[in-house]
Design a protein around this motif. Structure first.
Motif, PDB file in Angstrom:
ATOM      1  N   GLY A  83     -11.373  51.930  67.858  1.00 58.32           N
ATOM      2  CA  GLY A  83     -11.415  51.981  69.324  1.00 58.32           C
ATOM      3  C   GLY A  83     -11.162  53.384  69.828  1.00 58.32           C
ATOM      4  N   THR A  84     -10.246  53.505  70.815  1.00 56.74           N
ATOM      5  CA  THR A  84      -9.894  54.815  71.376  1.00 56.74           C
ATOM      6  C   THR A  84      -8.492  55.237  70.921  1.00 56.74           C
ATOM      7  OG1 THR A  84      -9.045  53.720  73.370  1.00 56.74           O
ATOM      8  CG2 THR A  84     -11.347  54.442  73.391  1.00 56.74           C
ATOM      9  N   THR A  85      -7.970  54.565  69.891  1.00 58.29           N
ATOM     10  CA  THR A  85      -6.625  54.863  69.419  1.00 58.29           C
ATOM     11  C   THR A  85      -6.639  56.034  68.446  1.00 58.29           C
ATOM     12  OG1 THR A  85      -6.707  53.422  67.461  1.00 58.29           O
ATOM     13  CG2 THR A  85      -6.175  52.394  69.582  1.00 58.29           C
ATOM     14  N   ASP A  86      -5.451  56.398  68.004  1.00 57.92           N
ATOM     15  CA  ASP A  86      -5.317  57.417  66.970  1.00 57.92           C
ATOM     16  C   ASP A  86      -5.112  56.786  65.597  1.00 57.92           C
ATOM     17  OD1 ASP A  86      -5.644  59.612  68.633  1.00 57.92           O
ATOM     18  OD2 ASP A  86      -3.526  59.644  69.197  1.00 57.92           O
ATOM     19  N   PHE A  87      -5.587  55.542  65.462  1.00 56.31           N
ATOM     20  CA  PHE A  87      -5.577  54.864  64.170  1.00 56.31           C
ATOM     21  C   PHE A  87      -7.003  54.792  63.635  1.00 56.31           C
ATOM     22  CE2 PHE A  87      -1.589  53.533  65.974  1.00 56.31           C
ATOM     23  CZ  PHE A  87      -0.743  53.454  64.885  1.00 56.31           C
ATOM     24  N   PHE A  88      -7.120  54.840  62.319  1.00 53.19           N
ATOM     25  CA  PHE A  88      -8.427  54.906  61.676  1.00 53.19           C
ATOM     26  C   PHE A  88      -8.510  53.907  60.533  1.00 53.19           C
ATOM     27  CE2 PHE A  88      -7.611  58.923  63.662  1.00 53.19           C
ATOM     28  CZ  PHE A  88      -8.843  59.375  64.131  1.00 53.19           C
ATOM     29  N   ASN A  89      -9.710  53.337  60.350  1.00 49.56           N
ATOM     30  CA  ASN A  89     -10.024  52.587  59.138  1.00 49.56           C
ATOM     31  C   ASN A  89     -10.549  53.565  58.092  1.00 49.56           C
ATOM     32  OD1 ASN A  89      -9.363  49.931  59.844  1.00 49.56           O
ATOM     33  ND2 ASN A  89     -11.317  49.618  60.885  1.00 49.56           N
ATOM     34  N   VAL A  90     -10.054  53.419  56.878  1.00 51.64           N
ATOM     35  CA  VAL A  90     -10.518  54.252  55.779  1.00 51.64           C
ATOM     36  C   VAL A  90     -11.798  53.662  55.208  1.00 51.64           C
ATOM     37  CG1 VAL A  90      -9.951  55.200  53.504  1.00 51.64           C
ATOM     38  CG2 VAL A  90      -8.161  54.966  55.255  1.00 51.64           C
ATOM     39  N   THR A  91     -12.853  54.463  55.112  1.00 52.06           N
ATOM     40  CA  THR A  91     -14.132  53.984  54.586  1.00 52.06           C
ATOM     41  C   THR A  91     -14.422  54.499  53.176  1.00 52.06           C
ATOM     42  OG1 THR A  91     -15.290  55.840  55.639  1.00 52.06           O
ATOM     43  CG2 THR A  91     -15.115  53.779  56.893  1.00 52.06           C
ATOM     44  N   ARG A  92     -13.663  55.495  52.729  1.00 52.02           N
ATOM     45  CA  ARG A  92     -13.836  56.021  51.380  1.00 52.02           C
ATOM     46  C   ARG A  92     -12.534  56.661  50.943  1.00 52.02           C
ATOM     47  NH1 ARG A  92     -17.982  60.908  49.574  1.00 52.02           N
ATOM     48  NH2 ARG A  92     -17.517  60.866  47.331  1.00 52.02           N
ATOM     49  N   ALA A  93     -12.218  56.521  49.649  1.00 48.28           N
ATOM     50  CA  ALA A  93     -10.961  57.071  49.164  1.00 48.28           C
ATOM     51  C   ALA A  93     -11.064  57.358  47.670  1.00 48.28           C
ATOM     52  CB  ALA A  93      -9.804  56.116  49.443  1.00 48.28           C
ATOM     53  N   LYS A  94     -10.172  58.213  47.196  1.00 48.89           N
ATOM     54  CA  LYS A  94     -10.017  58.472  45.771  1.00 48.89           C
ATOM     55  C   LYS A  94      -8.805  57.693  45.277  1.00 48.89           C
ATOM     56  CE  LYS A  94     -13.323  61.606  45.499  1.00 48.89           C
ATOM     57  NZ  LYS A  94     -14.575  61.396  44.741  1.00 48.89           N
ATOM     58  N   LEU A  95      -8.996  56.955  44.195  1.00 46.79           N
ATOM     59  CA  LEU A  95      -7.914  56.178  43.603  1.00 46.79           C
ATOM     60  C   LEU A  95      -7.449  56.874  42.324  1.00 46.79           C
ATOM     61  CD1 LEU A  95      -6.199  53.583  43.678  1.00 46.79           C
ATOM     62  CD2 LEU A  95      -7.963  52.506  42.261  1.00 46.79           C
ATOM     63  N   PHE A  96      -6.214  57.377  42.340  1.00 51.60           N
ATOM     64  CA  PHE A  96      -5.636  58.046  41.179  1.00 51.60           C
ATOM     65  C   PHE A  96      -4.815  57.031  40.385  1.00 51.60           C
ATOM     66  CE2 PHE A  96      -6.659  61.466  43.996  1.00 51.60           C
ATOM     67  CZ  PHE A  96      -6.958  62.552  43.180  1.00 51.60           C
ATOM     68  N   VAL A  97      -5.084  56.977  39.080  1.00 53.11           N
ATOM     69  CA  VAL A  97      -4.395  56.024  38.203  1.00 53.11           C
ATOM     70  C   VAL A  97      -3.854  56.786  37.000  1.00 53.11           C
ATOM     71  CG1 VAL A  97      -4.667  53.993  36.724  1.00 53.11           C
ATOM     72  CG2 VAL A  97      -5.846  54.086  38.920  1.00 53.11           C
ATOM     73  N   ALA A  98      -2.615  56.491  36.617  1.00 49.49           N
ATOM     74  CA  ALA A  98      -2.004  57.093  35.428  1.00 49.49           C
ATOM     75  C   ALA A  98      -1.087  56.076  34.777  1.00 49.49           C
ATOM     76  CB  ALA A  98      -1.240  58.365  35.789  1.00 49.49           C
ATOM     77  N   GLY A  99      -0.958  56.179  33.473  1.00 47.59           N
ATOM     78  CA  GLY A  99      -0.094  55.272  32.735  1.00 47.59           C
ATOM     79  C   GLY A  99      -0.212  55.532  31.244  1.00 47.59           C
ATOM     80  N   HIS A 100       0.122  54.512  30.461  1.00 43.29           N
ATOM     81  CA  HIS A 100      -0.027  54.661  29.018  1.00 43.29           C
ATOM     82  C   HIS A 100      -0.304  53.305  28.382  1.00 43.29           C
ATOM     83  CE1 HIS A 100       4.333  53.700  29.326  1.00 43.29           C
ATOM     84  NE2 HIS A 100       4.129  53.064  28.173  1.00 43.29           N
ATOM     85  N   ILE A 101      -0.943  53.372  27.222  1.00 39.79           N
ATOM     86  CA  ILE A 101      -1.192  52.193  26.399  1.00 39.79           C
ATOM     87  C   ILE A 101      -0.105  52.160  25.325  1.00 39.79           C
ATOM     88  CG2 ILE A 101      -2.823  51.023  24.873  1.00 39.79           C
ATOM     89  CD1 ILE A 101      -5.060  52.657  26.256  1.00 39.79           C
ATOM     90  N   ARG A 102       0.650  51.096  25.303  1.00 39.16           N
ATOM     91  CA  ARG A 102       1.694  50.944  24.278  1.00 39.16           C
ATOM     92  C   ARG A 102       1.089  50.190  23.094  1.00 39.16           C
ATOM     93  NH1 ARG A 102       5.821  47.584  22.311  1.00 39.16           N
ATOM     94  NH2 ARG A 102       7.833  48.632  22.001  1.00 39.16           N
ATOM     95  N   LYS A 103       1.069  50.847  21.943  1.00 39.56           N
ATOM     96  CA  LYS A 103       0.448  50.277  20.757  1.00 39.56           C
ATOM     97  C   LYS A 103       1.520  49.936  19.728  1.00 39.56           C
ATOM     98  CE  LYS A 103      -3.544  51.225  19.739  1.00 39.56           C
ATOM     99  NZ  LYS A 103      -4.790  51.702  19.134  1.00 39.56           N
ATOM    100  N   ASN A 104       1.404  48.765  19.163  1.00 39.29           N
ATOM    101  CA  ASN A 104       2.300  48.315  18.098  1.00 39.29           C
ATOM    102  C   ASN A 104       1.450  48.106  16.848  1.00 39.29           C
ATOM    103  OD1 ASN A 104       4.145  47.087  16.419  1.00 39.29           O
ATOM    104  ND2 ASN A 104       5.014  45.790  18.024  1.00 39.29           N
ATOM    105  N   ILE A 105       1.557  49.042  15.906  1.00 39.29           N
ATOM    106  CA  ILE A 105       0.700  49.043  14.714  1.00 39.29           C
ATOM    107  C   ILE A 105       1.501  48.490  13.537  1.00 39.29           C
ATOM    108  CG2 ILE A 105      -0.707  50.465  13.181  1.00 39.29           C
ATOM    109  CD1 ILE A 105      -0.780  52.547  15.490  1.00 39.29           C
ATOM    110  N   GLU A 106       1.014  47.411  12.958  1.00 37.57           N
ATOM    111  CA  GLU A 106       1.613  46.854  11.753  1.00 37.57           C
ATOM    112  C   GLU A 106       0.714  47.201  10.566  1.00 37.57           C
ATOM    113  OE1 GLU A 106       2.337  42.711  12.176  1.00 37.57           O
ATOM    114  OE2 GLU A 106       3.460  42.923  14.034  1.00 37.57           O
TER     115      GLU A 106
END
Length: 240
Positions: A83-106
């Protein structure tokens, strides 16, 4: 003499009566604040790692895997004003993902009838994805800052550099966050140096393709039409 039976104490249960509870319903328009799913993408992550084995292995028996997410951050890059507000809908974004794979090797070691060994390794990963389609668009409010200057009271040709009026409006937005949904692994494990049967190897190379499904959410305020229900227990002396 024959063994006698071993009695145990028991208590007979008393039957309880069951009566329906009266529920009163009335129409209402409610406003709630709940987490809303913005997107639920499946990200393909490709990693390669080299893991050392000590003591040396002669055969890999089993590899268990789990994913631990350490970061799911949404960075908006394209907006549409609401509308005429100072709020916006996001139409595109970058998604940053980080983590780790925990492996159990027998794995088995050299020799007959040896114990299985266990090697736990964390394989880190990180990356970003371009999100262009949202189930529900994120909402972001923009903060404002204004500044007013003044003329010199004694000389209207010059400004005062020691006098200003400031106005700041800060909008505190709900931070989008992530949840882990599913992880599908495709993996190839091998010794970089070909080992003959019963020959030991100390290094394991792993090539992993991970299909990672995550939810991206944001707490939003929603208004909807609902039926409000009030449970009324049986009345006693009060209200009769």
């Amino acid at each position: 003499m024959a063994d006698q039976p071993c009695p145990v104490p028991s208590t007979e249960q008393i039957p309880l009566t069951v009566e329906p509870t009266t529920i009163i319903s009335q129409a209402t328009t409610s406003t709630i604040k709940v987490p809303v799913v913005l997107a639920e993408p499946t990200l393909q992550i490709v990693v390669e790692s080299t893991i050392t084995l000590n003591p040396a292995a002669t055969e890999i028996k089993r590899v268990g895997k789990n994913v631990f997410l350490e970061q799911v951050k949404l960075v908006p890059v394209s907006f549409v004003r609401i509308g005429t507000t100072d709020f916006f809908n996001v139409t595109r974004a970058k998604l940053f993902v980080a983590g780790h794979i925990r492996k159990n090797i027998e794995y088995a070691t050299r020799g007959c009838n040896r114990k299985l060994r266990d090697r736990i390794a964390d394989v880190p990963f990180s990356g970003f994805a371009d999100i262009t389609t949202f189930l529900t668009p994120p909402i972001i409010g923009v903060s404002e800052e204004s500044k007013a200057a003044f003329l010199n009271e004694e000389n209207g040709l010059v400004p005062r550099l020691d006098k200003f009026f400031f106005q700041n409006l800060v909008k505190y937005n709900e931070q989008p966050f992530g949840e882990l949904v599913a992880a599908n692994f495709y993996e190839l494990d091998f010794s970089p140096v070909t080992a003959k049967p019963e020959e030991a190897f100390t290094t394991l190379t792993e090539k992993i393709v991970l299909d990672l499904t995550v939810k991206v959410l944001q707490t939003q305020q929603l208004k909807f039409t609902a039926t409000q229900q009030i449970t009324t227990p049986p009345q006693g002396t009060v209200g009769t």
